[in-house]
Design a protein around this motif. Structure first.
Motif, PDB file in Angstrom:
ATOM      1  N   GLY A   1       4.969   8.766   1.204  1.00 16.63           N
ATOM      2  CA  GLY A   1       5.929   8.195   0.272  1.00 16.63           C
ATOM      3  C   GLY A   1       6.417   6.806   0.644  1.00 16.63           C
ATOM      4  O   GLY A   1       7.107   6.162  -0.140  1.00 16.63           O
ATOM      5  N   THR A   2       6.071   6.334   1.829  1.00 14.55           N
ATOM      6  CA  THR A   2       6.473   4.986   2.224  1.00 14.55           C
ATOM      7  C   THR A   2       5.508   3.968   1.632  1.00 14.55           C
ATOM      8  O   THR A   2       4.456   4.314   1.098  1.00 14.55           O
ATOM      9  N   VAL A   3       5.879   2.711   1.746  1.00 10.10           N
ATOM     10  CA  VAL A   3       5.035   1.611   1.282  1.00 10.10           C
ATOM     11  C   VAL A   3       4.888   0.620   2.427  1.00 10.10           C
ATOM     12  O   VAL A   3       5.884   0.166   3.000  1.00 10.10           O
TER      13      VAL A   3
ATOM     14  N   ARG B   1       0.850  -1.185   0.000  1.00  7.42           N
ATOM     15  CA  ARG B   1       0.000   0.000   0.000  1.00  7.42           C
ATOM     16  C   ARG B   1       0.888   1.239   0.000  1.00  7.42           C
ATOM     17  O   ARG B   1       1.730   1.413   0.881  1.00  7.42           O
ATOM     18  N   SER B   2       0.706   2.092  -0.982  1.00  3.61           N
ATOM     19  CA  SER B   2       1.425   3.347  -1.068  1.00  3.61           C
ATOM     20  C   SER B   2       0.819   4.332  -0.074  1.00  3.61           C
ATOM     21  O   SER B   2      -0.390   4.553  -0.067  1.00  3.61           O
ATOM     22  N   GLU B   3       1.661   4.905   0.783  1.00  2.00           N
ATOM     23  CA  GLU B   3       1.193   5.839   1.806  1.00  2.00           C
ATOM     24  C   GLU B   3       1.443   7.279   1.361  1.00  2.00           C
ATOM     25  O   GLU B   3       2.301   7.539   0.515  1.00  2.00           O
TER      26      GLU B   3
ATOM     27  N   LEU C   1       6.099  -0.313  -7.969  1.00  2.00           N
ATOM     28  CA  LEU C   1       4.712  -0.543  -7.541  1.00  2.00           C
ATOM     29  C   LEU C   1       3.815  -0.836  -8.738  1.00  2.00           C
ATOM     30  O   LEU C   1       2.909  -1.655  -8.667  1.00  2.00           O
TER      31      LEU C   1
ATOM     32  N   ARG D   1       9.899   3.814  -6.769  1.00  6.27           N
ATOM     33  CA  ARG D   1       8.436   3.743  -6.643  1.00  6.27           C
ATOM     34  C   ARG D   1       7.773   3.172  -7.890  1.00  6.27           C
ATOM     35  O   ARG D   1       6.670   2.634  -7.824  1.00  6.27           O
TER      36      ARG D   1
ATOM     37  N   PRO E   1      10.851   3.288  -0.342  1.00  9.56           N
ATOM     38  CA  PRO E   1      11.155   2.664  -1.632  1.00  9.56           C
ATOM     39  C   PRO E   1      12.366   3.272  -2.324  1.00  9.56           C
ATOM     40  O   PRO E   1      12.613   4.475  -2.240  1.00  9.56           O
TER      41      PRO E   1
ATOM     42  N   LYS F   1       7.294  -1.591   6.837  1.00  9.26           N
ATOM     43  CA  LYS F   1       7.171  -0.427   5.965  1.00  9.26           C
ATOM     44  C   LYS F   1       8.518  -0.187   5.298  1.00  9.26           C
ATOM     45  O   LYS F   1       9.568  -0.323   5.926  1.00  9.26           O
TER      46      LYS F   1
END
Length: 126
Positions: free
Chosen positions: A23-25, A18-20, A111, A108, A105, A102
């Protein structure tokens, strides 16, 4: 048939991503994976690990099996879900809420290479 939320991306190794907004995943195990594993009793991941897409990020142990948890995209592990230290079975009861780690990335765009919900459903259930 397992739940497959449409707002997530999926790896063929059964991790969701899940992309937050920051900017984290966030990464966890799919409902399909937790059902196959059975009762989960241990989860292990490490903060600070730098992973390439597909690298082993940790493991999940259950009564049935041990599963390597892979990075669905590359990046650095910046957080792990401490709740799983005491309640690893949370993955069984809420696989999309009980995230595992978490990532910050490294690319990105990876994704976009993951499956959407329809693609994952087709891959898993034909």
């Amino acid at each position: 048939m397992s739940k497959i939320p449409t707002d997530l991306r999926y790896a063929m190794s059964h991790e969701w991503a899940r992309s937050e907004a920051d900017g984290t995943v966030t990464v966890g195990l799919s409902d399909h994976a937790q059902k196959d594993l059975g009762e989960i009793w241990f989860v292990d991941t490490r903060i600070g690990t730098v992973l390439a897409k597909g690298d082993i990020a940790g493991l999940v142990e259950s009564v049935e099996a041990v599963l390597d948890v892979c990075a669905p995209i590359g990046g650095e592990v910046i957080a792990v879900n401490g709740v799983l230290d005491d309640r690893p079975e949370s993955i069984n009861t809420d696989p999309y809420g009980a995230w595992i780690f978490k990532l910050k990335p490294s690319n990105r765009a990876e994704l976009d290479e993951l499956l959407d919900a329809a693609g994952y459903r087709a891959a898993v259930y034909g």
